[in-house]
Design an enzyme around this catalytic site. Structure first.
Site, PDB file in Angstrom:
ATOM      1  N   MET A   1       0.741  -1.058  -0.152  1.00 50.91           N
ATOM      2  CA  MET A   1      -0.045  -0.046   0.056  1.00 50.91           C
ATOM      3  C   MET A   1       0.944   1.272  -0.007  1.00 50.91           C
ATOM      4  O   MET A   1       0.249   2.270   0.553  1.00 50.91           O
ATOM      5  CB  MET A   1      -1.043   0.039   1.192  1.00 50.91           C
ATOM      6  CG  MET A   1      -1.868  -1.005   1.150  1.00 50.91           C
ATOM      7  SD  MET A   1      -3.344  -0.953   2.121  1.00 50.91           S
ATOM      8  CE  MET A   1      -2.687  -0.719   3.521  1.00 50.91           C
ATOM      9  N   GLY A   2       2.153   1.000  -0.276  1.00 52.69           N
ATOM     10  CA  GLY A   2       2.836   2.482  -0.680  1.00 52.69           C
ATOM     11  C   GLY A   2       3.729   2.831   0.747  1.00 52.69           C
ATOM     12  O   GLY A   2       3.546   1.940   1.742  1.00 52.69           O
TER      13      GLY A   2
ATOM     14  N   HIS B   1       9.425  -3.399   3.364  1.00 55.98           N
ATOM     15  CA  HIS B   1       9.050  -3.850   1.975  1.00 55.98           C
ATOM     16  C   HIS B   1      10.118  -4.115   1.121  1.00 55.98           C
ATOM     17  O   HIS B   1      10.020  -4.797   0.367  1.00 55.98           O
ATOM     18  CB  HIS B   1       8.136  -2.425   1.539  1.00 55.98           C
ATOM     19  CG  HIS B   1       7.019  -2.137   2.211  1.00 55.98           C
ATOM     20  ND1 HIS B   1       6.876  -1.098   2.954  1.00 55.98           N
ATOM     21  CD2 HIS B   1       5.799  -2.786   2.197  1.00 55.98           C
ATOM     22  CE1 HIS B   1       5.495  -1.012   3.532  1.00 55.98           C
ATOM     23  NE2 HIS B   1       5.110  -2.029   2.909  1.00 55.98           N
TER      24      HIS B   1
ATOM     25  N   GLY C   1       5.043  -9.966   3.815  1.00 58.95           N
ATOM     26  CA  GLY C   1       5.586 -10.031   5.285  1.00 58.95           C
ATOM     27  C   GLY C   1       5.002 -10.842   6.205  1.00 58.95           C
ATOM     28  O   GLY C   1       3.778 -10.883   6.338  1.00 58.95           O
ATOM     29  N   GLU C   2       5.632 -11.444   7.221  1.00 60.56           N
ATOM     30  CA  GLU C   2       5.079 -12.174   8.284  1.00 60.56           C
ATOM     31  C   GLU C   2       4.894 -11.433   9.439  1.00 60.56           C
ATOM     32  O   GLU C   2       4.029 -11.736  10.233  1.00 60.56           O
ATOM     33  CB  GLU C   2       6.167 -13.184   8.846  1.00 60.56           C
ATOM     34  CG  GLU C   2       6.418 -14.536   7.967  1.00 60.56           C
ATOM     35  CD  GLU C   2       7.567 -15.208   8.327  1.00 60.56           C
ATOM     36  OE1 GLU C   2       8.179 -14.982   9.520  1.00 60.56           O
ATOM     37  OE2 GLU C   2       7.849 -16.364   7.815  1.00 60.56           O
TER      38      GLU C   2
ATOM     39  N   ASP D   1       2.424  -9.228   9.082  1.00 60.57           N
ATOM     40  CA  ASP D   1       0.852  -9.534   8.801  1.00 60.57           C
ATOM     41  C   ASP D   1       0.504 -10.898   8.674  1.00 60.57           C
ATOM     42  O   ASP D   1       0.216 -11.658   7.573  1.00 60.57           O
ATOM     43  CB  ASP D   1       0.373  -8.840   7.579  1.00 60.57           C
ATOM     44  CG  ASP D   1       0.516  -7.113   7.634  1.00 60.57           C
ATOM     45  OD1 ASP D   1      -0.264  -6.603   8.786  1.00 60.57           O
ATOM     46  OD2 ASP D   1       1.132  -6.822   6.981  1.00 60.57           O
TER      47      ASP D   1
ATOM     48  N   GLN E   1      -2.532 -12.397   7.474  1.00 58.63           N
ATOM     49  CA  GLN E   1      -3.162 -12.014   6.107  1.00 58.63           C
ATOM     50  C   GLN E   1      -2.070 -13.004   5.288  1.00 58.63           C
ATOM     51  O   GLN E   1      -2.730 -13.514   4.534  1.00 58.63           O
ATOM     52  CB  GLN E   1      -2.330 -10.782   5.935  1.00 58.63           C
ATOM     53  CG  GLN E   1      -2.245 -10.462   4.385  1.00 58.63           C
ATOM     54  CD  GLN E   1      -1.958  -8.828   3.976  1.00 58.63           C
ATOM     55  OE1 GLN E   1      -2.810  -8.086   4.147  1.00 58.63           O
ATOM     56  NE2 GLN E   1      -0.712  -8.672   3.838  1.00 58.63           N
TER      57      GLN E   1
ATOM     58  N   ILE F   1      10.893  -7.220   9.633  1.00 54.84           N
ATOM     59  CA  ILE F   1      12.222  -6.438   9.565  1.00 54.84           C
ATOM     60  C   ILE F   1      11.736  -5.177  10.821  1.00 54.84           C
ATOM     61  O   ILE F   1      10.665  -4.818  11.016  1.00 54.84           O
ATOM     62  CB  ILE F   1      12.430  -5.691   8.601  1.00 54.84           C
ATOM     63  CG1 ILE F   1      12.511  -6.679   7.385  1.00 54.84           C
ATOM     64  CG2 ILE F   1      13.533  -4.704   8.632  1.00 54.84           C
ATOM     65  CD1 ILE F   1      13.818  -7.591   7.357  1.00 54.84           C
TER      66      ILE F   1
ATOM     67  N   SER G   1       4.248   1.080   8.174  1.00 55.79           N
ATOM     68  CA  SER G   1       3.959   2.564   7.625  1.00 55.79           C
ATOM     69  C   SER G   1       3.194   3.192   8.720  1.00 55.79           C
ATOM     70  O   SER G   1       3.243   4.436   8.831  1.00 55.79           O
ATOM     71  CB  SER G   1       3.313   2.500   6.319  1.00 55.79           C
ATOM     72  OG  SER G   1       3.642   1.827   5.504  1.00 55.79           O
TER      73      SER G   1
HETATM   74  O1  PAF Z   1      -0.284  -5.864   3.409  1.00 56.80           O
HETATM   75  C1  PAF Z   1      -0.632  -4.830   2.975  1.00 56.80           C
HETATM   76  O2  PAF Z   1       0.192  -3.790   2.562  1.00 56.80           O
HETATM   77  C2  PAF Z   1      -1.986  -5.033   2.159  1.00 56.80           C
HETATM   78  O3  PAF Z   1      -3.019  -5.422   2.925  1.00 56.80           O
HETATM   79  C3  PAF Z   1      -2.080  -5.582   0.813  1.00 56.80           C
HETATM   80  C4  PAF Z   1      -1.456  -7.007   0.650  1.00 56.80           C
HETATM   81  C5  PAF Z   1      -1.072  -4.786  -0.120  1.00 56.80           C
HETATM   82  C6  PAF Z   1      -3.157  -5.454   0.259  1.00 56.80           C
HETATM   83  O4  PAF Z   1      -3.756  -4.190  -0.050  1.00 56.80           O
END
Ligand code: PAF
Length: 279
Positions: free
Chosen positions: A30-31, A37, A146-147, A149, A152, A175, A185
């Site tokens: 998500m930038g 990242h 990434g772990e 999340d 997720q 990290i 972020s």
């Molecule tokens: O982990 C994230 O940054 C977001 O949930 C993802 C996987 C990019 C989906 O928008």
């Protein structure tokens, strides 16, 4: 490295690479990219011929009371980081390009309703939907998550299996800042007092890990110790501390298989998550 805004341009680039027999890695983000990242992108660069980084603050994974509007954005800094990490393409669409009056969403039961899913009931449907769309747009060989999340990652692995995506999902380690805070972020929301307070999360999880390594198998004892450590910090409000099976996310009484010990804590208004996995 190019930055493109349309699905058409991504597909065109990927088709050309595939015609040349090259492999493609995808790093969905998500930038507002940070070292966490960067480690995903660098790994993707090592393991694939070309790497696409998606940079899209996905509105469908935020509830109306969450931080979609204020989520930090900086495409120029993101581009510099991607370039230095060796990415080939950034896909930076707007919401209209991604959703265009969409009526179809990807939903999942059970493992999306626990842990973060309890306080964020629509979150994983948004994540599954956007990640499926990115998988269909980019058609990567591998995708990197990434772990940090961890839920997720578990949800995406299950979605890939259930929907038969032919994509390898690669989980990458958390990290951390030098003092232990997991990179995020959302750390930019913290003022200096909150930044200091936020350390209670990694400190408490480290304590939990030590207790398990020391031979404790009763999850209630470990969760109690982690909770007590976090509660020493007056600015922290616990959302959850849980020890679950890393594959099913079911709560465990005893540490006798690969476990995920995960916690979510509010520091002021900022919700932070962190975890450790024990194989
Ligand atoms: O982990 C994230 O940054 C977001 O949930 C993802 C996987 C990019 C989906 O928008």
């Amino acid at each position: 490295m190019r930055i493109v805004k349309t699905i058409y341009e991504v597909r065109k680039a990927v088709k050309e690479w595939k015609r040349e027999g090259l492999t493609v890695g995808l790093v969905p983000t998500m930038g507002y990219l940070h070292e966490g990242h960067k480690s995903l992108i660098e790994r993707a660069v090592r393991e694939n011929d070309r790497v696409v980084v998606s940079d899209f603050v996905n509105p469908t994974q935020f509830a109306p009371n969450e931080d979609f509007e204020s989520y930090p954005r900086d495409i120029d800094a993101d581009a510099a980081l991607c370039e230095s990490a060796g990415a080939s393409l950034i896909f930076n669409p707007n919401a209209e390009e991604m959703y265009d009056n969409a009526l179809t969403f990807v939903d999942m039961n059970k493992i999306t309703k626990v842990l973060c899913g309890k306080t964020r009931p629509i979150h994983f449907s948004g994540v599954c939907t956007v990640v499926s769309k990115l998988f269909n747009i980019v058609a990567p060989d591998r995708a990197y998550f990434g772990e940090k999340d961890a839920q997720q990652l578990c949800v995406i692995r299950k979605m890939v299996k259930d929907l038969n995506f032919d994509i390898e999902i690669v989980g990458c380690p958390i990290i951390r800042e030098a003092d232990g805070l997991a990179k995020s972020s959302r750390n930019t929301y913290l003022n200096s007092e909150e930044r200091e307070a936020a350390l209670c999360l990694s400190r408490a999880l480290n304590l939990g890990r030590k207790i398990i390594t020391g031979g404790e198998t009763n999850t209630e004892t470990v969760v109690k110790a982690i909770t007590a450590e976090i509660e020493k910090e007056p600015l922290a409000k616990i959302d959850y501390v849980e020890i679950v099976d890393f594959n099913t996310l079911e709560r465990l009484d005893s540490v006798n298989k690969p476990v995920l010990c995960a916690a979510a804590v509010y520091i002021g208004k900022t919700r932070l998550i962190d975890n450790f996995i024990m194989e």
